[in-house]
Enzyme design. Structure first.
Site, PDB file in Angstrom:
ATOM      1  N   ASN A 121      25.197  18.022  32.145  1.00 13.31           N
ATOM      2  CA  ASN A 121      25.874  19.153  31.505  1.00 13.31           C
ATOM      3  C   ASN A 121      25.052  20.452  31.454  1.00 13.31           C
ATOM      4  O   ASN A 121      25.634  21.530  31.364  1.00 13.31           O
ATOM      5  CB  ASN A 121      26.400  18.772  30.109  1.00 13.31           C
ATOM      6  CG  ASN A 121      25.321  18.295  29.172  1.00 13.31           C
ATOM      7  OD1 ASN A 121      24.275  17.816  29.610  1.00 13.31           O
ATOM      8  ND2 ASN A 121      25.552  18.433  27.888  1.00 13.31           N
TER       9      ASN A 121
ATOM     10  N   GLU B  79      17.718  11.223  23.556  1.00 12.66           N
ATOM     11  CA  GLU B  79      18.634  12.256  23.042  1.00 12.66           C
ATOM     12  C   GLU B  79      20.016  11.870  23.526  1.00 12.66           C
ATOM     13  O   GLU B  79      20.339  12.056  24.696  1.00 12.66           O
ATOM     14  CB  GLU B  79      18.263  13.630  23.636  1.00 12.66           C
ATOM     15  CG  GLU B  79      17.065  14.280  23.029  1.00 12.66           C
ATOM     16  CD  GLU B  79      17.341  14.791  21.627  1.00 12.66           C
ATOM     17  OE1 GLU B  79      18.508  15.025  21.263  1.00 12.66           O
ATOM     18  OE2 GLU B  79      16.367  14.942  20.881  1.00 12.66           O
TER      19      GLU B  79
ATOM     20  N   CYS C 209      26.609  17.504  23.699  1.00 10.21           N
ATOM     21  CA  CYS C 209      26.330  16.440  22.732  1.00 10.21           C
ATOM     22  C   CYS C 209      26.543  16.927  21.298  1.00 10.21           C
ATOM     23  O   CYS C 209      26.960  16.201  20.431  1.00 10.21           O
ATOM     24  CB  CYS C 209      24.896  15.974  22.894  1.00 10.21           C
ATOM     25  SG  CYS C 209      23.725  17.350  22.787  1.00 10.21           S
TER      26      CYS C 209
ATOM     27  N   GLU D 290      13.334  16.972  19.735  1.00 13.60           N
ATOM     28  CA  GLU D 290      12.922  17.815  20.861  1.00 13.60           C
ATOM     29  C   GLU D 290      12.991  19.286  20.487  1.00 13.60           C
ATOM     30  O   GLU D 290      13.395  19.649  19.392  1.00 13.60           O
ATOM     31  CB  GLU D 290      13.795  17.491  22.085  1.00 13.60           C
ATOM     32  CG  GLU D 290      13.658  16.019  22.457  1.00 13.60           C
ATOM     33  CD  GLU D 290      14.166  15.626  23.825  1.00 13.60           C
ATOM     34  OE1 GLU D 290      14.968  16.368  24.400  1.00 13.60           O
ATOM     35  OE2 GLU D 290      13.743  14.561  24.311  1.00 13.60           O
TER      36      GLU D 290
HETATM   37  P1  NAD Z   1      24.572   9.292  31.416  1.00 14.05           P
HETATM   38  O1  NAD Z   1      23.993   8.495  30.321  1.00 14.05           O
HETATM   39  O2  NAD Z   1      25.629   8.689  32.254  1.00 14.05           O
HETATM   40  O3  NAD Z   1      23.454   9.784  32.454  1.00 14.05           O
HETATM   41  C1  NAD Z   1      22.313  10.490  32.010  1.00 14.05           C
HETATM   42  C2  NAD Z   1      21.190  10.222  32.988  1.00 14.05           C
HETATM   43  O4  NAD Z   1      20.823   8.849  32.890  1.00 14.05           O
HETATM   44  C3  NAD Z   1      21.555  10.457  34.447  1.00 14.05           C
HETATM   45  O5  NAD Z   1      20.447  11.044  35.101  1.00 14.05           O
HETATM   46  C4  NAD Z   1      21.810   9.053  34.979  1.00 14.05           C
HETATM   47  O6  NAD Z   1      21.584   8.896  36.360  1.00 14.05           O
HETATM   48  C5  NAD Z   1      20.824   8.237  34.173  1.00 14.05           C
HETATM   49  N1  NAD Z   1      21.191   6.830  33.998  1.00 14.05           N
HETATM   50  C6  NAD Z   1      22.431   6.309  33.876  1.00 14.05           C
HETATM   51  N2  NAD Z   1      22.349   4.976  33.688  1.00 14.05           N
HETATM   52  C7  NAD Z   1      21.031   4.656  33.678  1.00 14.05           C
HETATM   53  C8  NAD Z   1      20.293   3.444  33.513  1.00 14.05           C
HETATM   54  N3  NAD Z   1      20.912   2.285  33.329  1.00 14.05           N
HETATM   55  N4  NAD Z   1      18.952   3.497  33.533  1.00 14.05           N
HETATM   56  C9  NAD Z   1      18.300   4.674  33.696  1.00 14.05           C
HETATM   57  N5  NAD Z   1      18.936   5.854  33.882  1.00 14.05           N
HETATM   58  C10 NAD Z   1      20.292   5.844  33.877  1.00 14.05           C
HETATM   59  O7  NAD Z   1      25.044  10.643  30.729  1.00 14.05           O
HETATM   60  P2  NAD Z   1      25.874  11.821  31.362  1.00 14.05           P
HETATM   61  O8  NAD Z   1      27.272  11.336  31.539  1.00 14.05           O
HETATM   62  O9  NAD Z   1      25.138  12.400  32.503  1.00 14.05           O
HETATM   63  O10 NAD Z   1      25.797  12.891  30.141  1.00 14.05           O
HETATM   64  C11 NAD Z   1      26.638  12.825  29.048  1.00 14.05           C
HETATM   65  C12 NAD Z   1      25.973  12.154  27.864  1.00 14.05           C
HETATM   66  O11 NAD Z   1      24.744  12.813  27.568  1.00 14.05           O
HETATM   67  C13 NAD Z   1      26.822  12.313  26.602  1.00 14.05           C
HETATM   68  O12 NAD Z   1      26.840  11.103  25.900  1.00 14.05           O
HETATM   69  C14 NAD Z   1      26.100  13.392  25.828  1.00 14.05           C
HETATM   70  O13 NAD Z   1      26.332  13.388  24.438  1.00 14.05           O
HETATM   71  C15 NAD Z   1      24.678  13.110  26.167  1.00 14.05           C
HETATM   72  N6  NAD Z   1      23.838  14.300  25.914  1.00 14.05           N
HETATM   73  C16 NAD Z   1      22.989  14.293  24.844  1.00 14.05           C
HETATM   74  C17 NAD Z   1      22.225  15.420  24.549  1.00 14.05           C
HETATM   75  C18 NAD Z   1      21.287  15.469  23.356  1.00 14.05           C
HETATM   76  O14 NAD Z   1      20.436  16.374  23.309  1.00 14.05           O
HETATM   77  N7  NAD Z   1      21.397  14.573  22.384  1.00 14.05           N
HETATM   78  C19 NAD Z   1      22.335  16.549  25.355  1.00 14.05           C
HETATM   79  C20 NAD Z   1      23.211  16.524  26.438  1.00 14.05           C
HETATM   80  C21 NAD Z   1      23.957  15.390  26.714  1.00 14.05           C
END
Ligand code: NAD
Length: 483
Positions: free
Chosen positions: A154, A250, A286, A462
């Site tokens: 995002n 996060e 998020c 963070e």
């Molecule tokens: P995601 O969890 O699908 O992917 C995030 C990252 O993790 C990607 O680089 C992906 O390739 C990697 N990944 C996925 N599965 C993995 C695994 N099993 N092992 C290691 N790495 C893996 O998330 P997304 O769909 O890209 O982003 C949306 C999510 O991120 C939402 O839940 C959102 O709330 C969260 N988010 C949180 C924050 C925060 O600061 N708290 C900020 C932005 C987004």
């Protein structure tokens, strides 16, 4: 709606150089057109091994680099990113479907955070502890080693830059793994600033969950952090267990905005719209305040005003400077958001704005900003993270039941409280379980303040000094001398 502006480097970046990978390439689609715009190399096992080796070697040199020199390099990196603001923002708008305006703002945030952490170089301080005559006891902070940072789709550029800065400033080397959905801008980041650091200090490996798992399990990596979904956070924590890595997470949110009877309604409504981050990321944030709890005395007019305000936000071409809101970033996101709109309707929530797909934009993953009224806390739309432009409005009358409903979700990332009564505000702040709380505001992050969540929203904080220190180990030294 846009093509790739300039030639991007080919390969994966580690050890200060680009390397072609023999693994499968990742096709990159523009979510606003559905068309493929590029193919990028993904890192396989061979590249992961080589990158960890290079990062280990680079870290040893970087750890010995004096803090003020680290600062100088980080500031130079920040100014390189700033110089290429327009190009980087365009890449992100093309790749993520977020509005160009939002992605220009992301570059500003990235630069600010890089400069902020550059300025904290001398804050990696130790302490002395009195232990009696003839002895000196002191504590120093040392870098942990090689750090892997796994980021989501995002805010591609902003996360790549903001997440590399704290561990690098603490003397670590970093491997950034962007989302496989939005790999473009981080390639540009590696090209622009990788060479400013000693080889191996900054590495960028593109790949999907398999690479993420490879990083989380690798014995040569000391720390892994993920910004992503709660499911990914749990997977990373499990994967990191065998090598007992430092883990920071996060994760997602299902955040509440609460309007008390004495709220400034006009400002609270504006804040509820702002809190959804529609112009920035089409609600894919998020921290989005996706559950609005309105006191029954204000309910009907607030629902009407929210519906009108959401209707007024028009999605359009992400790359046009005048576009207010872009589209969803991936087909998966589009299907998920549309699925939740259907679920909410089936659950009996009342759709008062949006819900549909603009016909003239049916070639991309566009969804109009959507508001559901009459949502109850037990509905899935009130419990699960949609991560899109969908707002739920819930009516409340009794304070204790309100707090129970606000806290009755798995997440605890942000909350926003609207009241003119400071005692009421402070009581709600005490009672709400969330890591980042606004009173009479929403969405804004303030430099240096700890951002992060409670419960399933994550572990660690963070954007603050604590983040940088979390990439250090304390070493206690006790010296006996002849007094
Ligand atoms: P995601 O969890 O699908 O992917 C995030 C990252 O993790 C990607 O680089 C992906 O390739 C990697 N990944 C996925 N599965 C993995 C695994 N099993 N092992 C290691 N790495 C893996 O998330 P997304 O769909 O890209 O982003 C949306 C999510 O991120 C939402 O839940 C959102 O709330 C969260 N988010 C949180 C924050 C925060 O600061 N708290 C900020 C932005 C987004």
């Amino acid at each position: 709606m846009g093509t790739l502006p300039n030639k991007l480097p080919q390969g994966v970046y580690y050890g200060g150089a680009w390397h072609r990978s023999s693994s499968q390439q990742i096709p990159v689609y523009s979510p606003s057109t559905g068309q493929e715009v590029a193919k990028v190399d993904s890192a396989g096992e061979e590249e992961l091994e080589a990158a960890v080796k290079a990062a280990t070697a680079g870290q040893k040199i970087w750890a010995k680099t004096i803090p003020l020199e680290r600062s100088r390099v980080m500031r130079e990196a920040a100014s390189k990113i700033k110089e290429h603001k327009e190009e980087l923002a365009r890449l992100d708008a093309l790749d993520s479907g977020n509005s160009l305006r939002g992605m220009l703002f992301d570059v500003d945030i990235a630069v600010t955070l890089m400069e902020f952490f550059a300025g904290l170089a001398t804050e990696i301080k130790g302490e002395t502890v009195p232990v009696g005559a003839g002895k000196v006891n002191y504590v120093v902070r040392e870098p942990v080693g090689v750090v892997a940072r796994i980021v989501p789709f995002n805010h591609p550029l902003m996360f790549a830059c903001a997440k590399l800065a704290p561990p690098i400033m603490a003397g670590n080397s970093v491997i950034i793994k962007p989302s496989e959905e939005t790999p473009l801008s981080s390639l540009k980041v590696a090209e622009l600033i990788g060479g400013l650091f000693p080889p191996g200090v900054l590495n960028v490996l593109n790949g999907g969950p398999d690479l993420g798992a490879g990083l989380s399990t690798h014995p040569g990596i000391a720390s892994v952090s993920v910004v992503g979904s709660a499911a990914t956070g749990r997977a990373v924590m499990r994967q990191a267990a065998d090598t007992l890595k430092h883990v920071s997470l996060e994760l997602g949110g299902k955040n509440a905005l609460v309007m008390f009877p004495d709220a400034d309604v006009e400002k609270a409504v504006q804040s509820a719209v702002k809190g959804m981050n529609l112009p920035w990321t089409a609600g894919q944030s998020c921290g989005s305040t996706s559950r609005v709890f309105v006191h029954e005395s204000l309910y009907d007019p607030v629902v009407d005003q929210l519906a009108a305000a959401f209707d007024a936000v028009k999605p359009g071409d992400p790359l046009s400077p005048s576009t207010e809101m872009g589209c969803l970033s991936t087909r998966g996101q589009y299907d998920k958001v549309r699925g939740y709109i259907e679920i909410a309707q089936n659950e009996g929530a009342r759709m008062v704005a949006g819900g549909d797909v603009p016909e003239e934009l049916s070639h991309g993953f566009f969804v109009r900003p959507t508001v559901f009224a009459d949502v109850t806390p037990d509905m899935r739309i009130a419990q699960e993270e949609v991560f899109g432009p969908v707002l739920s409005v819930l009516k409340w009358s009794d304070y204790d039941s309100l707090i129970e409903a606000v806290n009755g979700v798995d997440y605890g990332l942000t909350a926003s409280v609207w009241t003119r009564d400071i005692s009421q505000a402070m009581r709600a702040v005490d009672d709400i379980c969330a890591g980042y709380v606004w009173v009479n505001n929403s969405s804004d992050h303030f430099l240096g303040t700890p951002y992060g969540g409670m419960k399933q929203s994550g572990i660690g904080r963070e954007e603050c000094l604590g983040e940088m220190l979390s990439y250090t180990e304390q070493k206690n030294v006790n010296i006996t001398f002849e007094a």
